[in-house]
Write a protein that holds these residues in place. Sequence first.
Motif, mmCIF file in Angstrom:
data_model
loop_
_atom_site.group_PDB
_atom_site.id
_atom_site.type_symbol
_atom_site.label_atom_id
_atom_site.label_comp_id
_atom_site.label_asym_id
_atom_site.label_seq_id
_atom_site.Cartn_x
_atom_site.Cartn_y
_atom_site.Cartn_z
ATOM 1 N N TYR B 42 2.484 -0.900 2.560
ATOM 2 C CA TYR B 42 3.611 -1.376 1.736
ATOM 3 C C TYR B 42 3.327 -2.678 1.006
ATOM 4 O O TYR B 42 4.011 -3.011 0.052
ATOM 5 C CB TYR B 42 4.876 -1.502 2.583
ATOM 6 C CG TYR B 42 5.533 -0.165 2.796
ATOM 7 C CD1 TYR B 42 6.155 0.487 1.727
ATOM 8 C CD2 TYR B 42 5.506 0.458 4.027
ATOM 9 C CE1 TYR B 42 6.733 1.717 1.890
ATOM 10 C CE2 TYR B 42 6.086 1.700 4.204
ATOM 11 C CZ TYR B 42 6.696 2.319 3.134
ATOM 12 O OH TYR B 42 7.268 3.549 3.292
ATOM 13 N N TRP B 43 2.314 -3.428 1.491
ATOM 14 C CA TRP B 43 1.985 -4.667 0.766
ATOM 15 C C TRP B 43 1.482 -4.340 -0.636
ATOM 16 O O TRP B 43 1.422 -5.215 -1.486
ATOM 17 C CB TRP B 43 0.930 -5.465 1.535
ATOM 18 C CG TRP B 43 1.468 -6.068 2.789
ATOM 19 C CD1 TRP B 43 1.277 -5.612 4.051
ATOM 20 C CD2 TRP B 43 2.310 -7.216 2.900
ATOM 21 N NE1 TRP B 43 1.955 -6.414 4.941
ATOM 22 C CE2 TRP B 43 2.590 -7.409 4.269
ATOM 23 C CE3 TRP B 43 2.852 -8.114 1.968
ATOM 24 C CZ2 TRP B 43 3.388 -8.456 4.732
ATOM 25 C CZ3 TRP B 43 3.644 -9.154 2.442
ATOM 26 C CH2 TRP B 43 3.904 -9.310 3.799
ATOM 27 N N PHE B 46 4.086 -4.196 -4.302
ATOM 28 C CA PHE B 46 4.693 -5.275 -5.082
ATOM 29 C C PHE B 46 4.283 -5.280 -6.554
ATOM 30 O O PHE B 46 4.956 -5.898 -7.375
ATOM 31 C CB PHE B 46 4.412 -6.625 -4.421
ATOM 32 C CG PHE B 46 5.267 -6.820 -3.202
ATOM 33 C CD1 PHE B 46 6.593 -7.167 -3.324
ATOM 34 C CD2 PHE B 46 4.754 -6.591 -1.939
ATOM 35 C CE1 PHE B 46 7.404 -7.309 -2.212
ATOM 36 C CE2 PHE B 46 5.555 -6.732 -0.819
ATOM 37 C CZ PHE B 46 6.874 -7.086 -0.961
ATOM 38 N N LEU B 105 9.801 -14.332 -5.174
ATOM 39 C CA LEU B 105 9.671 -13.767 -3.831
ATOM 40 C C LEU B 105 8.603 -12.667 -3.849
ATOM 41 O O LEU B 105 7.686 -12.638 -3.024
ATOM 42 C CB LEU B 105 11.019 -13.191 -3.383
ATOM 43 C CG LEU B 105 11.092 -12.592 -1.985
ATOM 44 C CD1 LEU B 105 10.974 -13.682 -0.932
ATOM 45 C CD2 LEU B 105 12.390 -11.822 -1.785
ATOM 46 N N MET B 109 4.676 -12.534 -2.165
ATOM 47 C CA MET B 109 4.249 -11.436 -1.283
ATOM 48 C C MET B 109 2.937 -10.830 -1.816
ATOM 49 O O MET B 109 2.003 -10.557 -1.063
ATOM 50 C CB MET B 109 5.319 -10.334 -1.259
ATOM 51 C CG MET B 109 6.628 -10.775 -0.664
ATOM 52 S SD MET B 109 6.545 -10.759 1.118
ATOM 53 C CE MET B 109 8.217 -11.091 1.544
ATOM 54 N N TYR B 241 1.730 7.697 -4.698
ATOM 55 C CA TYR B 241 2.135 6.289 -4.737
ATOM 56 C C TYR B 241 3.358 6.055 -5.602
ATOM 57 O O TYR B 241 4.041 5.043 -5.431
ATOM 58 C CB TYR B 241 0.949 5.402 -5.114
ATOM 59 C CG TYR B 241 0.009 5.314 -3.943
ATOM 60 C CD1 TYR B 241 0.407 4.648 -2.786
ATOM 61 C CD2 TYR B 241 -1.231 5.949 -3.951
ATOM 62 C CE1 TYR B 241 -0.412 4.610 -1.668
ATOM 63 C CE2 TYR B 241 -2.057 5.912 -2.840
ATOM 64 C CZ TYR B 241 -1.650 5.243 -1.688
ATOM 65 O OH TYR B 241 -2.438 5.206 -0.589
ATOM 66 N N LYS B 244 6.001 6.345 -2.953
ATOM 67 C CA LYS B 244 5.978 5.223 -2.003
ATOM 68 C C LYS B 244 6.484 3.945 -2.680
ATOM 69 O O LYS B 244 7.277 3.196 -2.106
ATOM 70 C CB LYS B 244 4.552 5.019 -1.472
ATOM 71 C CG LYS B 244 4.489 4.062 -0.297
ATOM 72 C CD LYS B 244 3.141 4.131 0.409
ATOM 73 C CE LYS B 244 3.170 3.291 1.669
ATOM 74 N NZ LYS B 244 2.016 3.524 2.544
ATOM 75 N N PHE B 247 10.305 4.078 -3.160
ATOM 76 C CA PHE B 247 11.053 3.767 -1.942
ATOM 77 C C PHE B 247 11.081 2.252 -1.702
ATOM 78 O O PHE B 247 12.138 1.652 -1.484
ATOM 79 C CB PHE B 247 10.441 4.494 -0.739
ATOM 80 C CG PHE B 247 11.021 4.041 0.562
ATOM 81 C CD1 PHE B 247 12.339 4.329 0.882
ATOM 82 C CD2 PHE B 247 10.269 3.300 1.460
ATOM 83 C CE1 PHE B 247 12.893 3.888 2.072
ATOM 84 C CE2 PHE B 247 10.809 2.853 2.648
ATOM 85 C CZ PHE B 247 12.130 3.153 2.959
#
Lengths: 288, 425
Positions: B42-43, B46, B105, B109, B241, B244, B247
């Motif tokens: 999940y990183w 972004f 933010l 990340m 992807y 993913k 989501f």
Amino acid sequence: MTFKTLKNVAFIGAVVIATVSSIAYAAGGGKSDYKMVHKHWHFNGLFGTYDKAAAQRGYQVYREVCSACHQLKHVAFRHLGDKGAPFYNPDYKNPNDNPLIKNFAADWQITDIDADTGDAIERTGIPADKFPAIFPNEAAARASNGGALPPDLSVMVKARNGGADYLYNLLISYDTPKPDDIELAPGQHYNPVMDGFKIAMAAPLSEGLVEYAPTTVEDHHTGEIKTVPAPEATVEQMAADVTEFIAWASDPKLEVRKATGLKVMLYLLILSILLWFTYQRVWRDVEH
Amino acid sequence: MSGHPSTYEPKYAAEKWLDQRLPIIRMGADFMTFPSPRNLNYWWTFGGILTLCLMTQILSGIILAMHYVPNVDMAFESVQRIKRDVPFGWMLQPLHAVGASMFFLAVYMHMFRALYYGSYKAPRELLWIIGCLIYLIMMATAFLGYTLPWGQMSFWGATVITGFFGAVPFVGETLQQWLLGGYAVNNATLNRFFALHYLLPFVIAALVGLHVWALHHVGQNNPIGVTPKTKSDTLSFHPFYTIKDAFALVVFLLIFAFFLFYLPDSLGHADNYIEANALQTPAHIVPEWYFLPFYAILRAVPDKLLGILLMIGAIVVLFILPWLDSSKVRSMRFRPVAKWFFLIFLVFCFLLGWCGAETPDNYVFKLGDVGLTFYRLSQISTIYYFAYFLIILPILGLVEKPLIRPESITKSVLGSKAHVPAAAE
């Protein structure tokens, strides 16, 4: 798979920490010995709305007391009758037609130019006008207030750390005994909530200062018009009412914002659940 | 645009005609089928989130610019007018302001991910540098934009930041006046800040184009840092992807919406609801949360010029990071020592942010006569910040013994089942 879940939990944790620390940073702190009274405001919380009866009484306090010195320059009379505003009446979707609003506006004299002669004139206010200036200019305002400038109140609840609680406590804390180490110059008053504890404004509220009448409001749930009996005009009551009104003036779209927010959040929540299952389905045969 | 062989085949005559003249559909198709490492976590979501952030800021900003008045006498009032009278202005203005915080933010990340997984290492040095450039221009844009509502923090923040230029030896004063269009922050300053605030996002958009181009040339890094070798190491970008990312994006939007609708002012300062007043300095001039670590570095030394140099250095050091880190191992999963230094680095970044928000003379804690002031804490944190990049990473790569890395992504994912043909459709 458990390890993966664990990692995902750690990831979400990181996001939450970043979010929470930014909230914590945003919150301010108090400074004096006076114990701040934290009221439960009707507009707090996810489903908060303004207490219209309180805000209507608050308008009366503003008009009869505060408006001697403080302007509401960003607020127009018509705003008072908008949806979510203290004097909203479903019979007058256009607040400019609302007779109550017309009366409030007519209560004020507005400086204008005569369209025919070009002369400076004073005319009666109309709902489209904004609350006019109390003093002709800053120098005049200072001259009438011992050198201090009464601040505009349109966004006051947003312009101070502590928000509504700050304003409420400022108004009810005048009778706190003054510590000996605070020296007051002439025209200054002790107030434990004010920054620096010295305020030029004398205690503006006193028991029975305004004469409350029953208010007519639309019930938030049933939509019925009901009458709210007049409470006693104690200092605390007037302070709470005027704070409710100034809170509305500072954030007039709070109700529509929270109502929209609820729908948006629900939509996103359902969408995220659907996307999660879609994601599971797309990846079901893929080791990763 | 991308290095992988194109699988796009035009079906209709019009598509063929277009494909021979401007293969734009092919470009989009190749983008969607881009082979991405199958182990991205999940990183890695972004990038998509940041694209949406940029688009949100540009769109909301263009509409706000239609209603905003860049004049010192009218700016504050025009923002109030937007929030009270412009249709949906009550949502647009906080969307833009909260959106800036959400943008930062997400970018932090994204950057911490790159630092942990070594995404800046060869052959991705330029990809990283373009990213740093985007971050730098983002900071400039955010600073310029924060001036526009013309509140007390807008005015005094602008005064403090432009004051840095006055510290430049010899030409400082002239430079500062040239930037401000006068001797102090004034109407000319507001006008040029507005013009530049409108311009820079498009520069960012162009750089994002380069960033994505570079990404598609070298391919994504991945959590184990091992370059994909075979077809089974990768998956098509779509649908794997896209879904993913979608989501993760919606989860991010949930946080965004919560701030936007329920805490729209929580990330700002109450002082900025007071109209700018050149005669009244606020008790505490504090930047927005996303600048706090750098603000703490600025205040960590008593000398103004040195503080400014350190603050600039804190960003410059990011640009040369690919050549500072001497380890050939990308992912810190296989760097048992570096991993801990990275976590400490993360803690110090948060501490710097905390120091930036506090008054330097205040105590973090106090036991009797001894205690730790925020000033000292910011000095300790600043030392670690620079030491991490300038000492720890260069030396660690030479002395650290990395763990054994998997031969391939497929092996790391499937383990003993690696001989089974991958199920990538």
